[in-house]
Design a protein around this motif. Structure first.
Motif, PDB file in Angstrom:
ATOM      1  N   ASN A  59       0.865  -1.167   0.000  1.00 52.20           N
ATOM      2  CA  ASN A  59       0.000   0.000   0.000  1.00 52.20           C
ATOM      3  C   ASN A  59       0.910   1.228   0.000  1.00 52.20           C
ATOM      4  OD1 ASN A  59       0.786   0.195   2.710  1.00 52.20           O
ATOM      5  ND2 ASN A  59      -1.220  -0.250   3.536  1.00 52.20           N
ATOM      6  N   GLY A  60       0.360   2.440   0.163  1.00 56.34           N
ATOM      7  CA  GLY A  60       1.242   3.578   0.010  1.00 56.34           C
ATOM      8  C   GLY A  60       0.756   4.851   0.652  1.00 56.34           C
ATOM      9  N   ASP A  72       4.591   7.177  -2.533  1.00 58.23           N
ATOM     10  CA  ASP A  72       5.585   6.166  -2.159  1.00 58.23           C
ATOM     11  C   ASP A  72       4.893   4.977  -1.521  1.00 58.23           C
ATOM     12  OD1 ASP A  72       8.270   7.274  -2.712  1.00 58.23           O
ATOM     13  OD2 ASP A  72       7.696   8.827  -1.276  1.00 58.23           O
ATOM     14  N   THR A  73       5.515   3.803  -1.634  1.00 60.00           N
ATOM     15  CA  THR A  73       5.003   2.663  -0.883  1.00 60.00           C
ATOM     16  C   THR A  73       5.145   2.978   0.601  1.00 60.00           C
ATOM     17  OG1 THR A  73       7.121   1.504  -0.742  1.00 60.00           O
ATOM     18  CG2 THR A  73       5.725   1.011  -2.674  1.00 60.00           C
ATOM     19  N   THR A  74       4.307   2.377   1.410  1.00 60.97           N
ATOM     20  CA  THR A  74       4.392   2.575   2.860  1.00 60.97           C
ATOM     21  C   THR A  74       5.769   2.165   3.365  1.00 60.97           C
ATOM     22  OG1 THR A  74       2.019   2.307   3.163  1.00 60.97           O
ATOM     23  CG2 THR A  74       3.406   1.836   5.076  1.00 60.97           C
ATOM     24  N   SER A  92      -3.153   5.044   1.977  1.00 60.12           N
ATOM     25  CA  SER A  92      -4.253   4.268   1.425  1.00 60.12           C
ATOM     26  C   SER A  92      -3.676   3.030   0.758  1.00 60.12           C
ATOM     27  CB  SER A  92      -5.059   5.127   0.436  1.00 60.12           C
ATOM     28  OG  SER A  92      -6.294   4.512   0.132  1.00 60.12           O
ATOM     29  N   GLY A  93      -4.496   2.338   0.047  1.00 54.40           N
ATOM     30  CA  GLY A  93      -3.971   1.168  -0.627  1.00 54.40           C
ATOM     31  C   GLY A  93      -5.040   0.401  -1.361  1.00 54.40           C
ATOM     32  N   PRO A  94      -4.565  -0.382  -2.280  1.00 50.21           N
ATOM     33  CA  PRO A  94      -3.184  -0.727  -2.591  1.00 50.21           C
ATOM     34  C   PRO A  94      -2.530   0.294  -3.518  1.00 50.21           C
ATOM     35  CG  PRO A  94      -4.648  -1.993  -3.985  1.00 50.21           C
ATOM     36  CD  PRO A  94      -5.532  -1.192  -3.063  1.00 50.21           C
ATOM     37  N   MET A  95      -1.197   0.174  -3.661  1.00 47.40           N
ATOM     38  CA  MET A  95      -0.516   0.913  -4.710  1.00 47.40           C
ATOM     39  C   MET A  95      -1.062   0.378  -6.030  1.00 47.40           C
ATOM     40  SD  MET A  95       1.796   3.150  -3.579  1.00 47.40           S
ATOM     41  CE  MET A  95       2.946   3.397  -4.929  1.00 47.40           C
TER      42      MET A  95
END
Length: 191
Positions: A59-60, A72-74, A92-95
């Protein structure tokens, strides 16, 4: 605030250029991941495992300030996390895309189809907020960011609760209560 109408109680509608729901939230409307508003971190970065789209890793985080924005990704954001929070951030998510590649769990045109909204930042630093006008799969939505918006990284913001307020275009979505909002306002002129 739960709605665009409530937003105008704090922000004059004539100053709003665009507003969009901006991240996953719980039943009370509170963000379930990192949320920073005006430099104040209100919810910490969430690296927990769990069900649902938010936890479909990676997620990111959409974040930035002072005219610069990032997706960016988490996992990557956690390595960058400054001592002081950035001016704004929502997790939030997903990327949808990571370095130009579709999320590894997306089918080309999977069975899960919803109205969707998301955000990406292109190589020139321009932010692209996108909302579908029709039911789309994650794969198709992600390919739009890659092929049309040309954003190497893009983040899914929400599905069935996707909503946009575009005053210039005459669009103001209603619907179910919203969670976090991303609001773009006109800059006040100096002097």
């Amino acid at each position: 605030m739960r709605s665009f109408d409530r937003l105008t109680e704090q922000t004059p509608s004539e100053s709003i250029l665009m507003a969009m729901n901006g991240g996953m939230f719980n039943e009370s409307g509170n963000p379930i991941g990192l949320y920073v508003e005006s430099g104040e971190q209100r919810v910490a970065l969430n690296t927990n495992e769990g069900p649902g789209n938010f936890h479909l890793m990676p997620n990111g985080v959409f974040w930035g300030g002072n005219g610069v924005a990032h997706v960016d990704t988490t996992e990557h954001f956690a390595t960058l996390e400054p001592a002081n929070p950035p001016p704004f951030a929502t997790q939030s998510g997903p990327m949808l895309l990571v370095d130009g590649k579709l999320h590894p769990h997306f089918a080309a045109d999977g069975e899960s189809k919803h109205f969707r909204n998301g955000v990406g930042v292109d190589k020139a630093g321009k932010v692209h907020f996108v909302i579908s006008d029709d039911l789309v799969s994650f794969g198709r939505f992600a390919r739009f960011f890659r092929d049309e918006a040309k954003t190497p990284d893009a983040l899914y913001l929400d599905g069935a609760v996707s909503a946009l307020w575009d005053p210039a275009g005459g669009r103001k979505d209603g619907g179910p209560p919203l969670g976090p909002l991303i609001v773009v306002t006109k800059q006040a002129k100096a002097g």
